[in-house]
Design a protein around this motif. Sequence first.
Motif, PDB file in Angstrom:
ATOM      1  N   GLU A 422      38.639  76.819  31.077  1.00 41.24           N
ATOM      2  CA  GLU A 422      38.920  77.973  29.551  1.00 41.24           C
ATOM      3  C   GLU A 422      39.963  77.395  28.790  1.00 41.24           C
ATOM      4  O   GLU A 422      39.823  77.729  27.805  1.00 41.24           O
ATOM      5  CB  GLU A 422      39.071  79.304  30.619  1.00 41.24           C
ATOM      6  CG  GLU A 422      39.279  80.621  29.451  1.00 41.24           C
ATOM      7  CD  GLU A 422      38.852  81.824  29.719  1.00 41.24           C
ATOM      8  OE1 GLU A 422      39.588  82.971  29.400  1.00 41.24           O
ATOM      9  OE2 GLU A 422      39.167  81.816  31.460  1.00 41.24           O
ATOM     10  N   ILE A 423      41.010  77.807  29.368  1.00 42.62           N
ATOM     11  CA  ILE A 423      42.193  76.761  28.648  1.00 42.62           C
ATOM     12  C   ILE A 423      42.451  75.430  27.844  1.00 42.62           C
ATOM     13  O   ILE A 423      42.205  75.637  26.627  1.00 42.62           O
ATOM     14  CB  ILE A 423      43.884  76.875  29.376  1.00 42.62           C
ATOM     15  CG1 ILE A 423      43.675  78.331  29.697  1.00 42.62           C
ATOM     16  CG2 ILE A 423      44.719  76.278  28.838  1.00 42.62           C
ATOM     17  CD1 ILE A 423      44.744  78.560  31.263  1.00 42.62           C
ATOM     18  N   PHE A 424      42.271  74.550  28.667  1.00 44.00           N
ATOM     19  CA  PHE A 424      41.757  73.477  27.997  1.00 44.00           C
ATOM     20  C   PHE A 424      40.318  74.003  26.295  1.00 44.00           C
ATOM     21  O   PHE A 424      41.043  73.161  25.465  1.00 44.00           O
ATOM     22  CB  PHE A 424      40.724  72.595  28.665  1.00 44.00           C
ATOM     23  CG  PHE A 424      40.424  71.120  27.976  1.00 44.00           C
ATOM     24  CD1 PHE A 424      41.477  69.792  28.497  1.00 44.00           C
ATOM     25  CD2 PHE A 424      39.117  70.412  27.289  1.00 44.00           C
ATOM     26  CE1 PHE A 424      40.995  68.737  27.506  1.00 44.00           C
ATOM     27  CE2 PHE A 424      38.700  69.654  26.673  1.00 44.00           C
ATOM     28  CZ  PHE A 424      39.695  68.163  27.348  1.00 44.00           C
ATOM     29  N   GLN A 425      39.013  74.285  26.818  1.00 42.55           N
ATOM     30  CA  GLN A 425      38.329  74.634  26.183  1.00 42.55           C
ATOM     31  C   GLN A 425      39.175  75.999  24.687  1.00 42.55           C
ATOM     32  O   GLN A 425      38.442  75.469  23.462  1.00 42.55           O
ATOM     33  CB  GLN A 425      37.332  75.260  26.229  1.00 42.55           C
ATOM     34  CG  GLN A 425      36.455  74.901  26.981  1.00 42.55           C
ATOM     35  CD  GLN A 425      35.116  75.526  27.952  1.00 42.55           C
ATOM     36  OE1 GLN A 425      35.387  76.460  27.697  1.00 42.55           O
ATOM     37  NE2 GLN A 425      34.339  74.662  27.914  1.00 42.55           N
ATOM     38  N   GLN A 426      39.992  76.387  24.907  1.00 45.42           N
ATOM     39  CA  GLN A 426      40.415  77.412  23.725  1.00 45.42           C
ATOM     40  C   GLN A 426      41.465  76.501  22.912  1.00 45.42           C
ATOM     41  O   GLN A 426      41.476  76.631  22.050  1.00 45.42           O
ATOM     42  CB  GLN A 426      41.432  78.438  24.496  1.00 45.42           C
ATOM     43  CG  GLN A 426      40.271  79.778  25.122  1.00 45.42           C
ATOM     44  CD  GLN A 426      41.799  80.756  25.827  1.00 45.42           C
ATOM     45  OE1 GLN A 426      42.821  80.740  25.702  1.00 45.42           O
ATOM     46  NE2 GLN A 426      40.908  81.649  26.316  1.00 45.42           N
ATOM     47  N   LYS A 427      42.492  75.787  24.066  1.00 42.96           N
ATOM     48  CA  LYS A 427      42.941  74.439  22.914  1.00 42.96           C
ATOM     49  C   LYS A 427      42.201  74.043  22.488  1.00 42.96           C
ATOM     50  O   LYS A 427      42.356  73.352  20.688  1.00 42.96           O
ATOM     51  CB  LYS A 427      44.182  73.931  23.963  1.00 42.96           C
ATOM     52  CG  LYS A 427      45.011  74.698  24.528  1.00 42.96           C
ATOM     53  CD  LYS A 427      45.849  73.453  25.429  1.00 42.96           C
ATOM     54  CE  LYS A 427      46.839  74.662  25.661  1.00 42.96           C
ATOM     55  NZ  LYS A 427      47.875  73.537  26.852  1.00 42.96           N
ATOM     56  N   GLU A 429      39.956  73.984  20.755  1.00 40.45           N
ATOM     57  CA  GLU A 429      38.771  75.209  19.510  1.00 40.45           C
ATOM     58  C   GLU A 429      39.709  75.272  18.847  1.00 40.45           C
ATOM     59  O   GLU A 429      39.369  74.948  17.168  1.00 40.45           O
ATOM     60  CB  GLU A 429      38.682  76.554  20.197  1.00 40.45           C
ATOM     61  CG  GLU A 429      37.459  77.022  20.106  1.00 40.45           C
ATOM     62  CD  GLU A 429      36.049  77.021  18.522  1.00 40.45           C
ATOM     63  OE1 GLU A 429      35.946  76.744  17.885  1.00 40.45           O
ATOM     64  OE2 GLU A 429      35.216  76.002  19.046  1.00 40.45           O
ATOM     65  N   THR A 430      41.199  76.095  19.133  1.00 41.93           N
ATOM     66  CA  THR A 430      42.312  76.286  18.001  1.00 41.93           C
ATOM     67  C   THR A 430      42.352  74.816  17.599  1.00 41.93           C
ATOM     68  O   THR A 430      42.667  74.516  16.322  1.00 41.93           O
ATOM     69  CB  THR A 430      43.446  76.441  18.836  1.00 41.93           C
ATOM     70  OG1 THR A 430      43.283  77.054  19.667  1.00 41.93           O
ATOM     71  CG2 THR A 430      44.862  75.965  18.091  1.00 41.93           C
ATOM     72  N   PHE A 431      42.257  73.048  18.376  1.00 40.80           N
ATOM     73  CA  PHE A 431      42.418  72.027  17.215  1.00 40.80           C
ATOM     74  C   PHE A 431      41.706  72.055  16.525  1.00 40.80           C
ATOM     75  O   PHE A 431      41.542  71.834  15.213  1.00 40.80           O
ATOM     76  CB  PHE A 431      42.668  70.852  18.116  1.00 40.80           C
ATOM     77  CG  PHE A 431      42.900  69.544  17.993  1.00 40.80           C
ATOM     78  CD1 PHE A 431      44.252  69.237  17.244  1.00 40.80           C
ATOM     79  CD2 PHE A 431      41.698  68.940  17.648  1.00 40.80           C
ATOM     80  CE1 PHE A 431      44.596  68.061  16.764  1.00 40.80           C
ATOM     81  CE2 PHE A 431      41.978  67.751  17.090  1.00 40.80           C
ATOM     82  CZ  PHE A 431      43.188  67.264  16.313  1.00 40.80           C
ATOM     83  N   ARG A 432      40.845  72.225  16.463  1.00 42.57           N
ATOM     84  CA  ARG A 432      38.905  71.995  15.537  1.00 42.57           C
ATOM     85  C   ARG A 432      39.054  73.186  14.593  1.00 42.57           C
ATOM     86  O   ARG A 432      38.768  72.393  13.661  1.00 42.57           O
ATOM     87  CB  ARG A 432      37.959  72.064  16.130  1.00 42.57           C
ATOM     88  CG  ARG A 432      37.689  70.814  17.214  1.00 42.57           C
ATOM     89  CD  ARG A 432      35.723  71.171  18.221  1.00 42.57           C
ATOM     90  NE  ARG A 432      35.815  72.664  18.732  1.00 42.57           N
ATOM     91  CZ  ARG A 432      36.016  72.081  20.339  1.00 42.57           C
ATOM     92  NH1 ARG A 432      36.008  71.584  20.550  1.00 42.57           N
ATOM     93  NH2 ARG A 432      35.571  73.217  20.548  1.00 42.57           N
ATOM     94  N   ASN A 433      39.445  73.821  15.182  1.00 40.79           N
ATOM     95  CA  ASN A 433      39.338  74.814  13.913  1.00 40.79           C
ATOM     96  C   ASN A 433      40.653  74.647  13.333  1.00 40.79           C
ATOM     97  O   ASN A 433      40.989  74.489  11.325  1.00 40.79           O
ATOM     98  CB  ASN A 433      39.826  76.565  14.291  1.00 40.79           C
ATOM     99  CG  ASN A 433      38.234  76.756  14.896  1.00 40.79           C
ATOM    100  OD1 ASN A 433      37.676  76.830  15.091  1.00 40.79           O
ATOM    101  ND2 ASN A 433      38.660  78.333  16.300  1.00 40.79           N
ATOM    102  N   ALA A 434      41.796  74.313  13.316  1.00 41.71           N
ATOM    103  CA  ALA A 434      43.034  73.354  12.309  1.00 41.71           C
ATOM    104  C   ALA A 434      42.365  72.429  11.837  1.00 41.71           C
ATOM    105  O   ALA A 434      42.853  72.626  10.828  1.00 41.71           O
ATOM    106  CB  ALA A 434      44.533  72.904  13.419  1.00 41.71           C
ATOM    107  N   ILE A 435      41.950  71.473  12.347  1.00 47.78           N
ATOM    108  CA  ILE A 435      41.577  70.117  11.405  1.00 47.78           C
ATOM    109  C   ILE A 435      40.252  70.831  10.168  1.00 47.78           C
ATOM    110  O   ILE A 435      40.312  70.192   8.917  1.00 47.78           O
ATOM    111  CB  ILE A 435      40.785  69.184  12.616  1.00 47.78           C
ATOM    112  CG1 ILE A 435      41.657  69.280  13.416  1.00 47.78           C
ATOM    113  CG2 ILE A 435      40.108  68.305  11.285  1.00 47.78           C
ATOM    114  CD1 ILE A 435      43.031  67.885  13.015  1.00 47.78           C
ATOM    115  N   ALA A 436      40.149  72.048  10.216  1.00 49.27           N
ATOM    116  CA  ALA A 436      38.217  72.496   9.829  1.00 49.27           C
ATOM    117  C   ALA A 436      39.555  72.870   8.561  1.00 49.27           C
ATOM    118  O   ALA A 436      39.268  72.624   7.561  1.00 49.27           O
ATOM    119  CB  ALA A 436      38.174  73.646  10.233  1.00 49.27           C
ATOM    120  N   LYS A 437      40.385  73.448   8.535  1.00 50.60           N
ATOM    121  CA  LYS A 437      40.891  74.438   7.720  1.00 50.60           C
ATOM    122  C   LYS A 437      42.321  73.205   7.255  1.00 50.60           C
ATOM    123  O   LYS A 437      42.039  73.589   6.136  1.00 50.60           O
ATOM    124  CB  LYS A 437      42.094  75.158   8.402  1.00 50.60           C
ATOM    125  CG  LYS A 437      42.640  76.302   7.094  1.00 50.60           C
ATOM    126  CD  LYS A 437      44.011  76.878   8.182  1.00 50.60           C
ATOM    127  CE  LYS A 437      44.472  78.272   7.609  1.00 50.60           C
ATOM    128  NZ  LYS A 437      46.159  78.738   8.514  1.00 50.60           N
TER     129      LYS A 437
END
Length: 676
Positions: A422-427, A429-437
């Motif tokens: 879960e922690i790995f997936q959250q990180k 996801e956060t990273f992908r969102n940051a890249i998209a942003k």
Amino acid sequence: MECQDSGVEESRAASRDHSPEASVDGKLVNGEGESPVIGLSLPTTNACKGQTKTKIRRTPSSEPVLTATEAGGEENSLRRNVEEQSTCEESKQNERVEAKETNEQKLYKIANELLQTEKAYVSRLNLLDQVFCTRLTEEANKYGSFPVDVVNKIFSNISSINAFHSKFLLPDLEKRMEEWSSTPRIGDILLKLAPFLKMYGEYVKNFDNAIQLVKVWTDRSPQFKATIQEIQKQEICGSLTLQHHMLEPVQRIPRYEMLLKDYLKKLPQDSPDYKDAEKSLAIISTAATHSNTAIRKTENLKKLLEVYEMLGEEEDIVNPSNELIKDGQILKLAARNTSAQERYLFLFNHILLYCVPKFTLVGSKYTVRTRIGIDGMKVVATTNEDYPHTFQVSGKERTLELQASSGQNKEEWIKAFQETIEIFQQKNETFRNAIAKDFEELPPEVSRDELGKRAPKWIRDNEVTMCMKCKEPFNALTRRRHHCRACGHVVCWKCSDYKASLEYDNNKANKVCRDCFSILTGSTDSEEKKKKGILEIESAEVSGNSIICGFLQYMEKPTKPWQKAWCAIPKNEALVLYMYGAPQDVKAQTTIPLLGYVVDDSPRCVDLPFGFKLTQSKFIHSFATESEELKQKWLKVIGLAVKGETPELNSMELQDPPDSVCQLNNLSELKEEPES
């Protein structure tokens, strides 16, 4: 009778002449052999019980006549009351004195503990500064087997820290303890010197990098390793490693904070030392915050070092970004006959190491059989009629059915896996969102159509913690931050190992990321790899798609020493043997085209047991394995390759011995051992 009555009357008359307010002093006897004093005024108050004072009087008209014995008994009773009152008051006074002395003693003990621990700490600083650092610097200057700059980076500003404590703080504490009877305080000393503790910030900030440098150069330089081991054998080291002593400056600031907090609890608020001690604590607590963070990281690094040694120092896991989540023994159910075999798991925040125990008294305890990434992993509880407490771990690399020792142990493992996933997936996801942003916020000048025509806006280093292309976490040594000159993204050296001409920089070749390289040049990543040559293919890429791979002892020439090498024969190039220094190397040290070589596996062909040679003309390559079974496995593959034949996986019947360091891939087709 008449004589007795006459004596009583005389006594009564005498009592009338005596003052009724006469009191008894401490010299009063029990009355034997003397005329008792009848008229008394005694303080019979029991101070402990809070009773009021009562006067005892004898009046001739109302009280009966007392005999001498009766009078003496009353006197004894009165005297006991006096003594009880006196004892109670004295006890109270002693308690107040003892309480006061106990509090002062506690303050003295805390101050003395600060002094004694400071003396021991200074001796450790001197060990780091004057012994380890000095000796390594001398060796570097004398032999040049490792750079002096490495020594400076490892020990940072330890010389300044040592000078501060040995020349200022320790002498001031020693002088104060000698004058403690007249000046019982330490707050003023700490307030004066506490600001200098800011110098620890540099040491703590550099600590992770320093520990990593010690590990890297211990593996890289025999002279560096020998010097450290020689010093560690000395009595002054107390059988502790250099890394252990390097941790002491990180732990010292929290120690000051703890002692000073205890000192303030015992110190009266009206004490002249209270304000100074309170201000000192505020300064020290600020410095301790950074040290506590470093301590937590160091404890994790210590665990990683222990695992690193348990695995024979062959796994590249000692990295500040890695975190050991859980480890322990487990049973693995074989796929064919459901027999249970003992295994050991190391669960990290990004990978699971599935290991086989090695039955040796010295050296590594486990061999890594399989590495399963957390990305895409799933864990579910299973039901098995013959084996209770089972669960399944499924990853991209392999699926394992495991049996825990109890129901509670099973739940603990499943919970650890699920939380890690879960922690790995959250990180991610956060990273992908940051890249998209980041892509959304990119200015127009770095659009796909104008890429390289205008200078990009660089993303700051502190805004990312991992490569924006491959998502690997950054660290100070093996994965540093680089910027793509075309899009401005922060990438690692692997993802920035490309160059392209940029129009905004007069068409000069600049470092760019792989995505921008593809857009600007029209070349794909695979085409670029072809240009790099056969040696520049990463070990992980070869090993991940190989017929056989593992560690072998290798000797190039009879005059050269044996050395360990990671060897692999890939499926797509079954006639070539790749040799790497380690399993994660990005470039092969050499390759051997096996076609045309002659295999010599006679017992006396090499110095080591379980050895064999490859000879062709003037070229002679000597190899050795850990066991005869492993040797035969390699010979089966190489024996076909030297004839120009591609090994057929289904017909090889290769088995993976329990104690082998070799790892076979395509495990669904190969017979791993009785467990699968």
